[in-house]
Design a protein around this motif. Structure first.
Motif, PDB file in Angstrom:
ATOM      1  N   ARG A   1       0.839  -1.205   0.000  1.00 33.47           N
ATOM      2  CA  ARG A   1       0.000   0.000   0.000  1.00 33.47           C
ATOM      3  C   ARG A   1       0.874   1.254   0.000  1.00 33.47           C
ATOM      4  O   ARG A   1       0.623   2.211  -0.739  1.00 33.47           O
ATOM      5  CB  ARG A   1      -0.910  -0.021   1.227  1.00 33.47           C
TER       6      ARG A   1
ATOM      7  N   ASN B   1       2.600   6.833  -6.850  1.00 34.44           N
ATOM      8  CA  ASN B   1       1.596   7.617  -7.562  1.00 34.44           C
ATOM      9  C   ASN B   1       1.277   8.949  -6.893  1.00 34.44           C
ATOM     10  O   ASN B   1       0.421   9.695  -7.375  1.00 34.44           O
ATOM     11  CB  ASN B   1       0.301   6.805  -7.697  1.00 34.44           C
TER      12      ASN B   1
ATOM     13  N   TRP C   1      -0.279   9.415  -4.109  1.00 32.77           N
ATOM     14  CA  TRP C   1      -1.634   9.360  -3.585  1.00 32.77           C
ATOM     15  C   TRP C   1      -1.578   9.237  -2.069  1.00 32.77           C
ATOM     16  O   TRP C   1      -0.636   8.675  -1.506  1.00 32.77           O
ATOM     17  CB  TRP C   1      -2.400   8.158  -4.144  1.00 32.77           C
TER      18      TRP C   1
ATOM     19  N   LEU D   1      -6.660   4.906  -0.828  1.00 31.82           N
ATOM     20  CA  LEU D   1      -6.471   3.598  -1.457  1.00 31.82           C
ATOM     21  C   LEU D   1      -7.360   2.524  -0.843  1.00 31.82           C
ATOM     22  O   LEU D   1      -7.525   2.454   0.379  1.00 31.82           O
ATOM     23  CB  LEU D   1      -5.002   3.173  -1.338  1.00 31.82           C
ATOM     24  N   GLN D   2      -7.915   1.678  -1.706  1.00 31.22           N
ATOM     25  CA  GLN D   2      -8.653   0.510  -1.248  1.00 31.22           C
ATOM     26  C   GLN D   2      -8.137  -0.721  -1.999  1.00 31.22           C
ATOM     27  O   GLN D   2      -7.656  -0.619  -3.129  1.00 31.22           O
ATOM     28  CB  GLN D   2     -10.154   0.671  -1.465  1.00 31.22           C
TER      29      GLN D   2
ATOM     30  N   GLU E   1      -8.332  -4.300  -3.913  1.00 33.40           N
ATOM     31  CA  GLU E   1      -9.145  -5.179  -4.738  1.00 33.40           C
ATOM     32  C   GLU E   1      -8.405  -6.502  -4.929  1.00 33.40           C
ATOM     33  O   GLU E   1      -7.206  -6.509  -5.222  1.00 33.40           O
ATOM     34  CB  GLU E   1      -9.429  -4.552  -6.107  1.00 33.40           C
TER      35      GLU E   1
ATOM     36  N   CYS F   1       0.065  -1.006  -9.936  1.00 32.70           N
ATOM     37  CA  CYS F   1      -0.602  -0.942  -8.631  1.00 32.70           C
ATOM     38  C   CYS F   1      -0.964  -2.321  -8.085  1.00 32.70           C
ATOM     39  O   CYS F   1      -1.671  -2.429  -7.082  1.00 32.70           O
ATOM     40  CB  CYS F   1      -1.877  -0.090  -8.730  1.00 32.70           C
ATOM     41  N   SER F   2      -0.484  -3.393  -8.749  1.00 29.31           N
ATOM     42  CA  SER F   2      -0.869  -4.748  -8.373  1.00 29.31           C
ATOM     43  C   SER F   2       0.340  -5.587  -7.955  1.00 29.31           C
ATOM     44  O   SER F   2       1.472  -5.344  -8.376  1.00 29.31           O
ATOM     45  CB  SER F   2      -1.588  -5.439  -9.539  1.00 29.31           C
TER      46      SER F   2
ATOM     47  N   LYS G   1      -4.619  -5.565  -5.763  1.00 30.48           N
ATOM     48  CA  LYS G   1      -4.475  -4.273  -6.438  1.00 30.48           C
ATOM     49  C   LYS G   1      -5.007  -3.142  -5.569  1.00 30.48           C
ATOM     50  O   LYS G   1      -6.125  -3.189  -5.077  1.00 30.48           O
ATOM     51  CB  LYS G   1      -5.224  -4.282  -7.781  1.00 30.48           C
ATOM     52  N   TRP G   2      -4.165  -2.116  -5.408  1.00 30.80           N
ATOM     53  CA  TRP G   2      -4.591  -0.931  -4.682  1.00 30.80           C
ATOM     54  C   TRP G   2      -5.146   0.083  -5.676  1.00 30.80           C
ATOM     55  O   TRP G   2      -4.452   0.491  -6.609  1.00 30.80           O
ATOM     56  CB  TRP G   2      -3.416  -0.323  -3.910  1.00 30.80           C
ATOM     57  N   THR G   3      -6.403   0.469  -5.499  1.00 22.83           N
ATOM     58  CA  THR G   3      -7.038   1.427  -6.393  1.00 22.83           C
ATOM     59  C   THR G   3      -7.386   2.695  -5.625  1.00 22.83           C
ATOM     60  O   THR G   3      -7.634   2.672  -4.416  1.00 22.83           O
ATOM     61  CB  THR G   3      -8.314   0.855  -7.008  1.00 22.83           C
ATOM     62  N   ARG G   4      -7.422   3.781  -6.371  1.00 20.88           N
ATOM     63  CA  ARG G   4      -7.730   5.076  -5.754  1.00 20.88           C
ATOM     64  C   ARG G   4      -9.250   5.253  -5.668  1.00 20.88           C
ATOM     65  O   ARG G   4      -9.963   5.033  -6.639  1.00 20.88           O
ATOM     66  CB  ARG G   4      -7.113   6.203  -6.570  1.00 20.88           C
TER      67      ARG G   4
END
Length: 237
Positions: A163, A170, A172, A177-178, A180, A198-199, A233-236
């Motif tokens: 994370r 990025n 961020w 971040l969450q 997936e 991001c994975s 995968k961490w997504t915004r």
């Protein structure tokens, strides 16, 4: 112990057996684990810092395990005097119990010392792959590794480090971040797990009482199901 149970050298049968078993374990356990080489650049990488801690734990424990087994063999072969610490180690190994001094990470309850030795050896081999990757391509190569999550000493710290890596790469916020999780199907009916920016690709996960089909859970009578490669995968948000 009766004379029939003793060899010509006067050693009891259990001592001869332990010497042979310890020698076999010593052959099974990797001889060495190299340490990661820290630089002013790679120490800024959260993944590198995580793996450095893992490797340091592995190096110290491997050294102690090999030294302990060697000492047990020497004692059984009458080349070393028995100490209180060595007596405790011998008692544990004879009973098939994992020595307390080796218990430096969580293991499943009921695991015996034979299973522990095999499991620990695989953990060290994974860490050597980490060292080799970093030596060959620097800290950037660590991101591309397929990780046996359960084979890490502190697996939850890997999630935290991944994370932080995505956040830092990025620019961020961590709070944005969450996570997936995508599980690939072995028959190819869903996309194979892959590592983008991001994975992170994980192996060796298991499900209890369920299976995963097309990235959805289904109940099953099977106690445990081995998962194929899994992508975290961490997504915004």
């Amino acid at each position: 112990e009766s004379g029939a149970q003793r060899d010509v050298d006067g050693r009891p049968a259990w001592m001869r057996s332990l010497s042979s078993t310890a020698s076999e374990w010593l052959r099974l356990v990797p001889e060495r684990l190299h340490q990661l080489k820290r630089t002013a650049e790679n120490i800024k990488d959260p993944l590198y810092r995580f793996y450095e801690r893992e490797v340091n734990i592995g190096v110290k424990l491997l050294r102690d395990v090999r030294a302990g087994l060697a000492a047990v063999i020497d004692c059984c072969e009458a080349r070393r005097k028995l100490t209180n610490e060595l007596r405790e180690l011998i008692n544990d190994l004879t009973k098939g119990i994992i020595p307390q001094s080796w218990r430096r990470y969580r293991v499943p309850p009921g695991l015996n010392v034979i299973q522990w030795i095999a499991d620990f050896s695989e953990r060290v081999r994974q860490l050597q792959k980490v060292v080799d990757a970093a030596s060959g391509g620097g800290a950037n190569e660590l991101k591309r590794l397929r990780v046996w999550l359960g084979g890490l000493f502190i697996p939850e710290a890997f999630i935290t480090a991944s994370r932080q890596y995505v956040s830092q790469a990025n620019h961020w916020s961590l709070e944005e971040l969450q996570l997936e999780v995508t599980v690939s199907d072995p028959d190819g009916s869903s996309p194979q797990a892959d590592a983008d920016d991001c994975s992170f690709v994980i192996s060796g996960l298991q499900l209890q009482g369920a299976r995963c089909v097309c990235n959805k859970l289904e109940l099953t009578s099977t106690i445990t199901t081995n998962l194929p490669l899994t992508s975290l995968k961490w997504t915004r948000i």
